[in-house]
Scaffold this motif. Structure first.
Motif, PDB file in Angstrom:
ATOM      1  N   ALA A   1      -4.362   6.864   1.999  1.00  0.00           N
ATOM      2  CA  ALA A   1      -4.856   5.619   1.411  1.00  0.00           C
ATOM      3  C   ALA A   1      -5.145   4.633   2.538  1.00  0.00           C
ATOM      4  N   TRP A   2      -6.170   3.822   2.346  1.00  0.00           N
ATOM      5  CA  TRP A   2      -6.563   2.787   3.304  1.00  0.00           C
ATOM      6  C   TRP A   2      -6.773   1.500   2.534  1.00  0.00           C
ATOM      7  N   ALA A   3      -6.590   0.372   3.201  1.00  0.00           N
ATOM      8  CA  ALA A   3      -6.794  -0.909   2.528  1.00  0.00           C
ATOM      9  C   ALA A   3      -7.417  -1.930   3.472  1.00  0.00           C
TER      10      ALA A   3
ATOM     11  N   CYS B   1      -8.539   5.709  -1.677  1.00  0.00           N
ATOM     12  CA  CYS B   1      -7.588   6.830  -1.686  1.00  0.00           C
ATOM     13  C   CYS B   1      -8.368   8.137  -1.639  1.00  0.00           C
TER      14      CYS B   1
ATOM     15  N   THR C   1     -10.109  -4.363  -1.048  1.00  0.00           N
ATOM     16  CA  THR C   1     -10.528  -3.004  -1.377  1.00  0.00           C
ATOM     17  C   THR C   1      -9.527  -1.995  -0.852  1.00  0.00           C
ATOM     18  N   VAL C   2      -9.184  -1.035  -1.709  1.00  0.00           N
ATOM     19  CA  VAL C   2      -8.293   0.061  -1.330  1.00  0.00           C
ATOM     20  C   VAL C   2      -9.026   1.367  -1.627  1.00  0.00           C
TER      21      VAL C   2
ATOM     22  N   LEU D   1       0.838  -1.195   0.000  1.00  0.00           N
ATOM     23  CA  LEU D   1       0.000   0.000   0.000  1.00  0.00           C
ATOM     24  C   LEU D   1       0.874   1.247   0.000  1.00  0.00           C
TER      25      LEU D   1
ATOM     26  N   HIS E   1       1.106   4.131  -2.909  1.00  0.00           N
ATOM     27  CA  HIS E   1       0.860   5.529  -2.538  1.00  0.00           C
ATOM     28  C   HIS E   1       2.064   6.389  -2.916  1.00  0.00           C
TER      29      HIS E   1
END
Length: 82
Positions: free
Chosen positions: A40-42, A51, A48-49, A19, A23
Motif C-alpha cells: 500500500a502507498w499513500a 493498494c 490518495t491511497v 496506513l 493494511h
C-alpha cells in the motif's frame, strides 16, 4: 490469480501508522476472499491511497476493503507489469 490496483480518495492527512493499521486490517481477513494484499502507498497531501493485490476478482478486493471500513473508490486490473 490476477493483480489489481485499487484507489482510495479522501484520506487527507493519513499517517504512516494509519496506513499500516489499514493494511494490517486487510491482511487479517484477506484469506477469507482468496485475496493477498501485497503493498500500500499513500499521499497524505492529496488524500490518495493505492493498494496492490492478487485476487480472484475485483469484487473480492472490494469486499475485504468494505469489511475493514475503507471501501475503494476504484479497482483496476493490472494485466502487465515489468
Amino acid at each position: 490469480m490476477a493483480r489489481y490496483m485499487d484507489v482510495h480518495r479522501g484520506m487527507h492527512g493519513i499517517t504512516a501508522e494509519q496506513l499500516m493499521e489499514a493494511h494490517q486490517a486487510d491482511l487479517a481477513i484477506e484469506g477469507e476472499e482468496g485475496v493477498h494484499f501485497e503493498r500500500a502507498w499513500a499521499d497524505p497531501e492529496s488524500g490518495t491511497v493505492y493498494c496492490l493485490s492478487e485476487a480472484p476478482s475485483p469484487e473480492a478486493v472490494q469486499r475485504i476493503h468494505e469489511r475493514t471500513g475503507h471501501k475503494a473508490d476504484e479497482v483496476h486490473p493490472v494485466p502487465l507489469s515489468v
